[in-house]
Write a protein that holds these residues in place. Structure first.
Motif, PDB file in Angstrom:
ATOM      1  N   PHE A 138       0.811  -1.221   0.000  1.00 18.25           N
ATOM      2  CA  PHE A 138       0.000   0.000   0.000  1.00 18.25           C
ATOM      3  C   PHE A 138       0.845   1.272   0.000  1.00 18.25           C
ATOM      4  CE2 PHE A 138      -0.330  -1.475   4.566  1.00 18.25           C
ATOM      5  CZ  PHE A 138       0.374  -0.437   5.178  1.00 18.25           C
ATOM      6  N   ASP A 139       2.124   1.154  -0.314  1.00 16.84           N
ATOM      7  CA  ASP A 139       2.966   2.326  -0.556  1.00 16.84           C
ATOM      8  C   ASP A 139       2.340   3.167  -1.669  1.00 16.84           C
ATOM      9  OD1 ASP A 139       6.212   3.057  -0.100  1.00 16.84           O
ATOM     10  OD2 ASP A 139       5.411   3.710  -2.027  1.00 16.84           O
ATOM     11  N   VAL A 140       2.572   4.471  -1.654  1.00 18.72           N
ATOM     12  CA  VAL A 140       1.961   5.341  -2.660  1.00 18.72           C
ATOM     13  C   VAL A 140       2.545   5.119  -4.052  1.00 18.72           C
ATOM     14  CG1 VAL A 140       3.454   7.390  -2.565  1.00 18.72           C
ATOM     15  CG2 VAL A 140       0.983   7.668  -2.895  1.00 18.72           C
ATOM     16  N   HIS A 141       3.756   4.562  -4.120  1.00 12.24           N
ATOM     17  CA  HIS A 141       4.391   4.269  -5.411  1.00 12.24           C
ATOM     18  C   HIS A 141       4.194   2.795  -5.765  1.00 12.24           C
ATOM     19  CE1 HIS A 141       6.710   7.724  -3.746  1.00 12.24           C
ATOM     20  NE2 HIS A 141       6.550   8.170  -4.982  1.00 12.24           N
ATOM     21  N   HIS A 142       4.019   2.523  -7.037  1.00  8.29           N
ATOM     22  CA  HIS A 142       3.850   1.148  -7.485  1.00  8.29           C
ATOM     23  C   HIS A 142       5.071   0.312  -7.124  1.00  8.29           C
ATOM     24  CE1 HIS A 142       4.038  -1.996 -10.817  1.00  8.29           C
ATOM     25  NE2 HIS A 142       3.037  -2.347 -10.038  1.00  8.29           N
TER      26      HIS A 142
ATOM     27  N   SER B  59      -0.845  -4.319  -5.551  1.00  7.59           N
ATOM     28  CA  SER B  59      -0.299  -2.982  -5.288  1.00  7.59           C
ATOM     29  C   SER B  59      -1.375  -1.935  -5.513  1.00  7.59           C
ATOM     30  CB  SER B  59       0.891  -2.692  -6.224  1.00  7.59           C
ATOM     31  OG  SER B  59       1.391  -1.381  -6.029  1.00  7.59           O
ATOM     32  N   SER B  60      -1.672  -1.159  -4.451  1.00  5.71           N
ATOM     33  CA  SER B  60      -2.465   0.061  -4.620  1.00  5.71           C
ATOM     34  C   SER B  60      -1.491   1.224  -4.618  1.00  5.71           C
ATOM     35  CB  SER B  60      -3.491   0.208  -3.493  1.00  5.71           C
ATOM     36  OG  SER B  60      -2.858   0.361  -2.236  1.00  5.71           O
ATOM     37  N   HIS B  61      -1.708   2.206  -5.488  1.00  6.42           N
ATOM     38  CA  HIS B  61      -0.722   3.268  -5.641  1.00  6.42           C
ATOM     39  C   HIS B  61      -1.331   4.441  -6.397  1.00  6.42           C
ATOM     40  CE1 HIS B  61      -0.373   0.139  -8.765  1.00  6.42           C
ATOM     41  NE2 HIS B  61      -0.417   1.169  -9.601  1.00  6.42           N
ATOM     42  N   GLN B  62      -0.765   5.607  -6.166  1.00  5.31           N
ATOM     43  CA  GLN B  62      -1.170   6.773  -6.954  1.00  5.31           C
ATOM     44  C   GLN B  62      -0.746   6.570  -8.402  1.00  5.31           C
ATOM     45  OE1 GLN B  62      -0.141  10.652  -5.313  1.00  5.31           O
ATOM     46  NE2 GLN B  62       0.141  11.475  -7.367  1.00  5.31           N
ATOM     47  N   TYR B  63      -1.633   6.941  -9.319  1.00  9.76           N
ATOM     48  CA  TYR B  63      -1.343   6.754 -10.744  1.00  9.76           C
ATOM     49  C   TYR B  63      -2.050   7.859 -11.535  1.00  9.76           C
ATOM     50  CZ  TYR B  63      -0.714   4.139 -15.123  1.00  9.76           C
ATOM     51  OH  TYR B  63      -0.359   3.729 -16.385  1.00  9.76           O
ATOM     52  N   PRO B  64      -1.318   8.624 -12.335  1.00 10.56           N
ATOM     53  CA  PRO B  64       0.097   8.474 -12.660  1.00 10.56           C
ATOM     54  C   PRO B  64       1.014   9.020 -11.570  1.00 10.56           C
ATOM     55  CG  PRO B  64      -0.822  10.341 -13.846  1.00 10.56           C
ATOM     56  CD  PRO B  64      -1.965   9.689 -13.148  1.00 10.56           C
ATOM     57  N   LEU B  65       2.177   8.407 -11.468  1.00 12.10           N
ATOM     58  CA  LEU B  65       3.219   8.805 -10.531  1.00 12.10           C
ATOM     59  C   LEU B  65       4.432   7.927 -10.819  1.00 12.10           C
ATOM     60  CD1 LEU B  65       3.805  10.631  -7.978  1.00 12.10           C
ATOM     61  CD2 LEU B  65       3.236   8.607  -6.594  1.00 12.10           C
TER      62      LEU B  65
END
Length: 309
Positions: free
Chosen positions: A158-162, A180-186
């Protein structure tokens, strides 16, 4: 039973350049936040080379070893550096994750938190990147499967990065589910939903910038938890990055500390239902020192509560 805290002073000896976000103070703050908690305190061992070779080729392990400086700094990519203490720190990180597996599978601990650095989930088979040298969680997953004989292992990141490195290291392993949950795009730009792997054992859950708590929790309830239940793992490993916090300087997912309490509690529910509570969590990102310490403490508080249940 109890919750194990696995760490080592060597992990304070990895010293990137001044001003680098992956600073020594990260681990100092984490350990300070945990100092008075009721934990089984365990020394992270150096990883055995055979355990690294389950996920990285020998040529890569030797390249990282050869790059370690006797003094000064060595830059491996735009973000990833080695100082004289980095090699030992990285070996403790992978060794600590594997020690966590041993403790939980033997019943010496109900669950475990591995507080080491540098992090590991961006290290690919032959590429150090994103502050990471070795794939700690992936090495622990393969160890659990190949050495401990488990049938299935799930990794939840669950880190913000993939977690591109963990995905790269595990996508050919049909016995491992990587979520993986992550901010996208990033950065690093990977982690699209159509990246499912050759065995359909990769689940990427991209979240839009500033989507916040509601979207995060809905994604887990609707997508992640059903997939974990269907997979029926014998062990859950967690890549616990706290850089999705609203105060983190490197991303914009805007989670609250309560969200880390919630996700930890729900993952413990699943571990209780599916695999006897067996869960090992490993520190990944988190770059606002206050938010990191607070979120880690909240995460570990849940592990302690569940470990003593």
């Amino acid at each position: 039973m109890t919750t194990a805290l696995i760490t080592h002073p060597d992990c304070l000896g990895h010293e990137p350049p001044e001003g680098h976000p992956e600073q020594v103070a990260r681990l100092e703050r984490v350990l300070a936040a945990l100092v008075e908690k009721d934990l089984l305190r365990v020394t992270a061992p150096l990883v055995a080379e055979d355990d690294l070779l389950r996920v990285h080729p020998k040529s890569y392990v030797e390249t990282i070893r050869a790059a370690a400086p006797a003094e000064g700094l060595v830059q491996l990519d735009a973000d990833t550096w080695m100082s004289p203490g980095s090699l030992a720190a990285a070996h403790r990180g992978a060794g600590g994750a594997i020690r966590g597996v041993d403790l939980v599978l033997s019943g010496e601990a109900h669950n475990a938190f591995v507080a080491t650095r540098p992090p590991g989930h961006h290290a690919e088979r032959e590429t150090p990147m994103g502050f990471c040298l070795f794939g700690n969680v992936a090495a622990a997953a393969k160890y659990a499967l190949d050495h401990q004989g488990l049938g299935r292992v799930a990794v939840v990141d669950f880190d913000v990065h993939h977690g591109n490195g963990t995905q790269d290291l595990l996508e050919d392993e049909p016995r491992a589910l990587f979520v993986s949950s992550h901010q996208y795009p990033l950065w690093p730009g990977t982690g699209a939903p159509d990246e499912t792997g050759p065995h359909d054992t990769i689940l990427n859950v991209p979240l839009a910038p500033r989507s916040g708590s509601t979207a995060f929790r809905r994604a887990y309830e609707d997508t992640v938890f059903p997939r974990l239940r269907a997979f029926k793992p014998d062990l859950i490993l967690v890549s616990a990055g706290f850089d999705a916090h609203r105060d983190d300087p490197l991303a914009e997912l805007t989670l609250e500390t309560d969200d880390f309490t919630w996700i930890t509690d729900r993952l413990c529910d699943l571990a209780d239902d599916l695999c006897g509570g067996r869960l090992v969590s490993c520190l990944e990102g988190g770059y606002n020192l206050y938010a990191l310490a607070e979120s880690t403490a909240a995460h570990v508080d849940v592990l302690i509560k569940r470990g003593g249940a």
